[in-house]
Design an enzyme around this catalytic site. Structure first.
Site, PDB file in Angstrom:
ATOM      1  N   THR A 167      38.621  41.768  36.079  1.00 44.20           N
ATOM      2  CA  THR A 167      39.315  41.252  36.604  1.00 44.20           C
ATOM      3  C   THR A 167      38.274  40.987  35.519  1.00 44.20           C
ATOM      4  OG1 THR A 167      40.401  40.061  37.287  1.00 44.20           O
ATOM      5  CG2 THR A 167      39.838  38.530  36.572  1.00 44.20           C
ATOM      6  N   ARG A 195      55.215  40.835  39.388  1.00 42.04           N
ATOM      7  CA  ARG A 195      54.374  40.578  40.298  1.00 42.04           C
ATOM      8  C   ARG A 195      53.303  39.316  39.099  1.00 42.04           C
ATOM      9  NH1 ARG A 195      48.247  40.812  39.874  1.00 42.04           N
ATOM     10  NH2 ARG A 195      47.455  40.745  42.279  1.00 42.04           N
ATOM     11  N   GLY A 197      49.798  37.364  39.713  1.00 44.89           N
ATOM     12  CA  GLY A 197      48.543  37.775  40.808  1.00 44.89           C
ATOM     13  C   GLY A 197      47.561  35.939  41.000  1.00 44.89           C
ATOM     14  N   THR A 218      37.495  37.580  40.623  1.00 44.32           N
ATOM     15  CA  THR A 218      37.448  38.308  40.617  1.00 44.32           C
ATOM     16  C   THR A 218      38.364  38.990  41.719  1.00 44.32           C
ATOM     17  OG1 THR A 218      37.157  40.429  39.877  1.00 44.32           O
ATOM     18  CG2 THR A 218      35.258  39.132  40.049  1.00 44.32           C
ATOM     19  N   GLY A 219      38.516  40.029  42.079  1.00 40.60           N
ATOM     20  CA  GLY A 219      39.087  41.311  43.098  1.00 40.60           C
ATOM     21  C   GLY A 219      40.232  40.772  43.323  1.00 40.60           C
ATOM     22  N   HIS A 220      40.713  41.036  45.144  1.00 39.94           N
ATOM     23  CA  HIS A 220      42.254  40.964  45.048  1.00 39.94           C
ATOM     24  C   HIS A 220      43.295  40.086  44.867  1.00 39.94           C
ATOM     25  CE1 HIS A 220      45.895  42.997  47.887  1.00 39.94           C
ATOM     26  NE2 HIS A 220      45.811  43.644  47.486  1.00 39.94           N
ATOM     27  N   GLY A 221      44.020  40.329  44.124  1.00 42.34           N
ATOM     28  CA  GLY A 221      44.166  38.734  44.084  1.00 42.34           C
ATOM     29  C   GLY A 221      45.491  37.862  45.382  1.00 42.34           C
TER      30      GLY A 221
HETATM   31  N1  GLY Z   1      42.515  39.819  40.852  1.00 37.93           N
HETATM   32  C1  GLY Z   1      43.480  39.767  39.543  1.00 37.93           C
HETATM   33  C2  GLY Z   1      44.951  40.452  40.544  1.00 37.93           C
HETATM   34  O1  GLY Z   1      44.693  40.331  41.741  1.00 37.93           O
HETATM   35  O2  GLY Z   1      45.356  40.349  39.853  1.00 37.93           O
END
Ligand code: GLY
Length: 310
Positions: A167, A195, A197, A218-221
């Protein structure tokens, strides 16, 4: 107040052959944002400029270079927020435009809403005179190859989603002491169509409030959404923590509570900044006092006095 811009190019694993391009990209983006700030631009101008620079750079998962959905499409999310009055604008699941962050800014400035999605966002983009581009023009060979690899039997979708995130984002303080954030992404590889995020959700993908500071994440949404990471970090700053301590507390809470990895860039209203991450790597760069800072690995911090006017 001394102007500051800090950017990230995504937390996760950056393959060695792409590290150079990612570092060059974040340094170019921070210089573009800083150059606007030192010429008298606002913090919102600076974060949008820095993020546009990375959306246009195919090294990053945003704009051209976005990862693909399970069906091989591009669906992008973006957010911008102005710390002066908490105005914010976002778009989600947009396709066929080069710079989602510009559209997010138009949502903030030209509508009474905070977020527009998919078809409605496309109609608004046309009304605003934003040029439509083909999906193909946003897809790089690299993103198509990664998508194909993850269609193969035996591909590990968890690894592909948790290990290779990305991101782009920026935070800034301008000479008036106003803070802003902007974040933009193609999302996560092989995501379901539709989806959404963390990136377009204020409080998760970013937050900016002059009374505290600004964060871009930034990272796992899905993990970031569950802990409302950006606002969580600002809460720690409100309790008296430094930008670095608050960022680390937020990231470690996300790791322990929902096993999520990520990274953040943070500034406070006093002009302190940090770039922190719990993933293996995060390309980041900062500019302040005519000096460029950057890094990619944990503990890495290079500094260079910038002689030329940025
Ligand atoms: N951080 C970006 C996403 O997971 O969409």
């Amino acid at each position: 107040m001394r102007p500051i811009v800090v950017v990230h190019g995504g937390a996760g694993h950056i393959p060695s052959e792409r590290a150079h391009g990612s570092m060059g990209g974040v340094c170019a983006a921070v210089k573009a944002g800083y150059s606007l700030l030192t010429a008298g631009g606002s913090s919102v101008d600076a974060v949008v400029e820095a993020v546009v620079n990375m959306e246009d750079n195919p090294h990053f998962n945003a704009g051209c270079g976005s990862v693909l959905t399970a069906g091989g499409q591009v669906e992008m999310d973006a957010l911008v927020m102005d710390g002066r009055d908490l105005s914010s604008g976002a778009v989600s699941a947009v396709s066929n435009i080069t710079n989602p962050v510009k559209l997010a800014r138009l949502v903030m400035e030209k509508t009474s809403h905070v977020c527009l999605t998919a078809g409605g966002a496309a109609v608004f983009a046309r009304q605003m005179g934003i040029q439509e581009v083909s999906t193909e023009s946003l897809i790089t060979e690299y993103s198509r190859a990664r998508w194909k690899r993850n269609q193969e039997p035996g591909a590990n979708p968890v690894e592909c989603q948790m290990g290779k995130m990305g991101t782009v984002g920026a935070v800034a303080v301008d000479s008036e002491g106003n803070v802003a954030c902007a974040t933009s992404t193609g999302g996560i590889l092989n995501k379901m169509e539709g989806r959404v995020g963390d990136t377009p959700c204020i409080g998760s993908g970013g937050y900016a409030d002059n009374s505290v500071g600004a964060v871009s994440t930034t990272g796992h949404g899905e993990a970031i959404l569950k802990v409302v990471l950006a606002r969580h970090i600002l809460f720690h700053m409100e309790q008296g923590r430094s930008v670095e301590e608050a960022s680390d507390l937020g990231l470690s809470h996300m790791r322990s509570r929902v096993k999520g990895l990520g990274g953040v860039v943070t500034v406070d209203a006093k002009g302190e900044w940090s770039a922190r991450f719990s993933s293996n790597q995060m390309a980041w760069a900062a500019a302040c006092d005519q000096t460029l800072h950057w890094g990619l690995y944990k503990g890495e911090h290079f500094t260079e006095a910038i002689v030329q006017t940025l």
